[in-house]
Every structure is written in C-alpha cells, then in structure tokens.
Write an enzyme that holds these catalytic residues in place. Structure first.
Site, mmCIF file in Angstrom:
data_model
loop_
_atom_site.group_PDB
_atom_site.id
_atom_site.type_symbol
_atom_site.label_atom_id
_atom_site.label_comp_id
_atom_site.label_asym_id
_atom_site.label_seq_id
_atom_site.Cartn_x
_atom_site.Cartn_y
_atom_site.Cartn_z
ATOM 1 N N ASN A 9 1.035 -1.283 -0.159
ATOM 2 C CA ASN A 9 -0.025 -0.023 0.030
ATOM 3 C C ASN A 9 0.853 1.098 0.102
ATOM 4 O O ASN A 9 1.446 1.603 1.090
ATOM 5 C CB ASN A 9 -0.652 -0.133 1.328
ATOM 6 C CG ASN A 9 -1.596 1.068 1.544
ATOM 7 O OD1 ASN A 9 -1.682 2.135 0.517
ATOM 8 N ND2 ASN A 9 -2.229 1.409 2.633
ATOM 9 N N LYS A 11 0.053 4.267 -0.311
ATOM 10 C CA LYS A 11 -0.799 5.356 0.300
ATOM 11 C C LYS A 11 -0.515 6.483 -0.534
ATOM 12 O O LYS A 11 -0.327 6.558 -1.901
ATOM 13 C CB LYS A 11 -0.126 5.541 1.774
ATOM 14 C CG LYS A 11 -0.074 4.391 2.693
ATOM 15 C CD LYS A 11 -0.113 4.714 4.191
ATOM 16 C CE LYS A 11 0.423 3.300 4.892
ATOM 17 N NZ LYS A 11 0.088 3.438 6.321
ATOM 18 N N HIS A 91 -9.423 0.834 5.095
ATOM 19 C CA HIS A 91 -8.183 0.970 5.643
ATOM 20 C C HIS A 91 -8.591 2.121 6.916
ATOM 21 O O HIS A 91 -9.289 3.175 6.870
ATOM 22 C CB HIS A 91 -6.990 1.691 4.654
ATOM 23 C CG HIS A 91 -5.763 1.663 5.304
ATOM 24 N ND1 HIS A 91 -5.315 2.697 6.191
ATOM 25 C CD2 HIS A 91 -4.650 0.935 5.059
ATOM 26 C CE1 HIS A 91 -4.054 2.488 6.480
ATOM 27 N NE2 HIS A 91 -3.667 1.240 5.740
ATOM 28 N N GLU A 93 -7.026 4.509 7.795
ATOM 29 C CA GLU A 93 -6.576 5.945 7.596
ATOM 30 C C GLU A 93 -8.000 6.536 6.888
ATOM 31 O O GLU A 93 -8.429 7.629 7.004
ATOM 32 C CB GLU A 93 -5.386 5.970 6.702
ATOM 33 C CG GLU A 93 -4.063 5.986 7.583
ATOM 34 C CD GLU A 93 -2.904 5.341 6.822
ATOM 35 O OE1 GLU A 93 -3.032 5.702 5.821
ATOM 36 O OE2 GLU A 93 -1.777 5.136 7.703
ATOM 37 N N GLU A 161 -5.098 -5.184 10.690
ATOM 38 C CA GLU A 161 -4.143 -4.041 10.686
ATOM 39 C C GLU A 161 -4.542 -3.305 12.236
ATOM 40 O O GLU A 161 -5.168 -2.328 12.179
ATOM 41 C CB GLU A 161 -4.301 -3.205 9.707
ATOM 42 C CG GLU A 161 -3.921 -3.672 8.198
ATOM 43 C CD GLU A 161 -3.297 -2.606 7.397
ATOM 44 O OE1 GLU A 161 -2.204 -2.814 6.853
ATOM 45 O OE2 GLU A 161 -3.991 -1.721 7.036
ATOM 46 N N GLY A 167 2.630 1.957 10.781
ATOM 47 C CA GLY A 167 3.713 3.149 10.707
ATOM 48 C C GLY A 167 4.291 3.609 11.914
ATOM 49 O O GLY A 167 5.006 4.513 11.844
ATOM 50 N N SER A 206 3.601 -2.329 10.262
ATOM 51 C CA SER A 206 5.133 -2.151 10.423
ATOM 52 C C SER A 206 5.672 -3.504 10.162
ATOM 53 O O SER A 206 6.753 -4.053 10.636
ATOM 54 C CB SER A 206 5.363 -1.762 11.906
ATOM 55 O OG SER A 206 5.008 -0.462 12.260
HETATM 56 C C1 PEP Z 1 -0.620 -0.020 5.990
HETATM 57 O O1 PEP Z 1 -0.892 1.195 5.911
HETATM 58 O O2 PEP Z 1 -1.560 -0.695 5.532
HETATM 59 C C2 PEP Z 1 0.541 -0.264 6.916
HETATM 60 C C3 PEP Z 1 0.635 -1.577 7.249
HETATM 61 O O3 PEP Z 1 1.565 0.489 7.008
HETATM 62 P P1 PEP Z 1 3.097 0.387 7.584
HETATM 63 O O4 PEP Z 1 3.753 -1.019 6.749
HETATM 64 O O5 PEP Z 1 3.843 1.414 7.161
HETATM 65 O O6 PEP Z 1 2.659 0.117 9.011
#
Ligand code: PEP
Length: 246
Positions: A9, A11, A91, A93, A161, A167, A206
């Site tokens: 992703n 983003k 997601h 976000e 998630e 992040g 992460s």
């Molecule tokens: C995400 O935004 O779906 C995600 C898992 O981000 P990160 O791997 O940067 O934590």
C-alpha cells in the site's frame, strides 16, 4: 490451499519516477507460492500496469456509486478501466480521515465486486480499544458489518491491521497476532461455513524485512499488507521472499 499474498500500500506516496521500484520488483523471478499486489496512488495505476509484469495493481479506495456527483472520488469501474484488479477498502486511515463506517465499507466492497475487483478489507483496533480488552469484539463487529453475505475467498481478502502498529515500528506479539487471526478464521467459518477457510487473512502494521519471517510463521497469517516497506523494491522483495519461504 490458500495462495499467499504480499500486498503493498503506497498510500499518498509515489510519483512517476517511483515506478522504477515497481519495475525492479517485476524484474525479479515470480515467487511460486505467493501472489503480489501493489496499490499505488490512483494517479499511477495506469502507468503502473504497463511496468508491473505479473504483479497485480490495485486502488486504495473506491466510491460505492458507479458514477455521479462525487467530486474527487473514483469508482470501482474507473479502477477496473485503468487496469486495477483489486482495491483496498476500509483502511483505518480512510475510516479515521473520512469517517468511513462498516456500512460504507460494505457498500464499497459490493461496488468493487461488481467490477470484478478483489476487495482487500481492512479491520483493526486502536490502542485504546486493545487496552480496554475490546479487540476481539471490535474485530467481530467490523467483520460482520464490512462483509456482505456473498463474500468468498475468491472475491475478498481480510487484512488485520492494528491501528497502533501502522507506521509506528511497533508490532503485536506473535501470540496477539495468532489470537486475532484465529478469531477471524473462526468468525469466517461460523458465517460462511467451509468457504471461511478460503479467505486469505493478511497481517498489516510495520511489517519489515527484519520481522517478516516470524510474523509469517504464525498460523492463519496468509500474507501481509505492507505500507512503508513496500515503497522500496529491495525491502518489499525481502518480505515477498520471506512469505514465499514460510
Ligand atoms: C498500512 O498502511 O496498511 C501499513 C501496514 O503501513 P506500515 O506497513 O507502514 O505500517
């Protein structure tokens, strides 16, 4: 057998020049057990499909309606029209920044399916919800509300998630991941019967080359949804390799 999936992703990151990373990924030998999906910003989808080889390209959101007065939004039909075969929906976000509810997500999932897109449906708890012991109840209600009744393992992937792991460089313990993934599997089989075994359940939050192997050793982790580490071909390739070997 569920085919594993490494999904990236990007983003709101990536300009035309960054497609070189995708080109490098596409130049690597295809993994034997693992599908690959990159979801760049919508502005890059068409160009990404030209260099992606057999890496699938997806969107990061779509509107529930097919067309109309929704300035700035993109329909599932538009994603499919420019070569996407999947879309990330719900997601955290989007849920936070755009007030998306489970019902919004379910409507988007149905729209995605109607255009033949694979829906990657994200669920996960905040730190406050985890600390309050609400994780499994929340996951159960997000699954119930975000998945239409006609979900199958072929049209839908679940991405667990934890919001506090996205992040942040912080990941749950393997026991915590195991507990939630097992709960998701049971919830899916309770609702969809044997078909519940066909859904891929990705872990996201992460995931890095350094922690990928241990995460992929957990039962019912069928792959990863990767943000930051999907932006660099070398990092994402290391995660793909760890998944393929798991
Ligand atoms: C995400 O935004 O779906 C995600 C898992 O981000 P990160 O791997 O940067 O934590």
């Amino acid at each position: 057998m569920r085919r594993k999936l490494a999904a990236g992703n990007w983003k709101m990151n990536g300009l035309g020049a960054d497609l070189a990373e995708l080109e490098r990924l596409a130049a690597a030998p295809a993994p034997s057990q693992t599908g690959r999906l990159i979801c760049p910003p919508a502005t890059l989808i068409s160009r990404a499909t030209l260099v992606a080889g057999d890496i699938a390209i997806g969107g990061q959101d779509c509107h529930a309606a097919q067309s109309g007065a929704h300035t700035g939004d993109i329909s599932a039909e538009m994603l499919a029209d420019c070569g996407a075969s999947a879309v990330i929906l719900g997601h955290s976000e989007r849920r936070e920044d755009h007030g998306e509810t489970d019902a919004t997500v379910a409507a988007k999932v149905a729209a995605a399916w109607s255009e033949g897109l694979l829906a990657v449906v994200c669920i996960g708890e905040s730190l406050a919800q985890r600390d309050a012991g609400e994780t499994l109840a929340l996951i159960g209600s997000q699954l119930a509300g975000s998945l239409p009744d006609t979900a199958t393992g072929a049209n839908t992937v679940i991405a667990y998630e934890p919001i506090w792991a996205i992040g942040t460089g912080r990941i749950p313990t393997l026991e915590q991941i195991n507990e939630v993934h097992e709960f998701i599997r049971t919830t899916l089989t309770d609702r969809f019967g044997g078909e519940g075994h066909a859904f891929r359940i990705l872990y996201g939050g992460s995931v890095k080359p350094e922690n990928a192997s241990e995460i992929f050793s957990v039962a019912n982790v069928d792959g990863a949804l990767v943000g930051g580490a999907s932006l660099k071909a070398d990092d994402f390739q290391a995660i793909i390799d760890a998944l393929d070997a798991a």
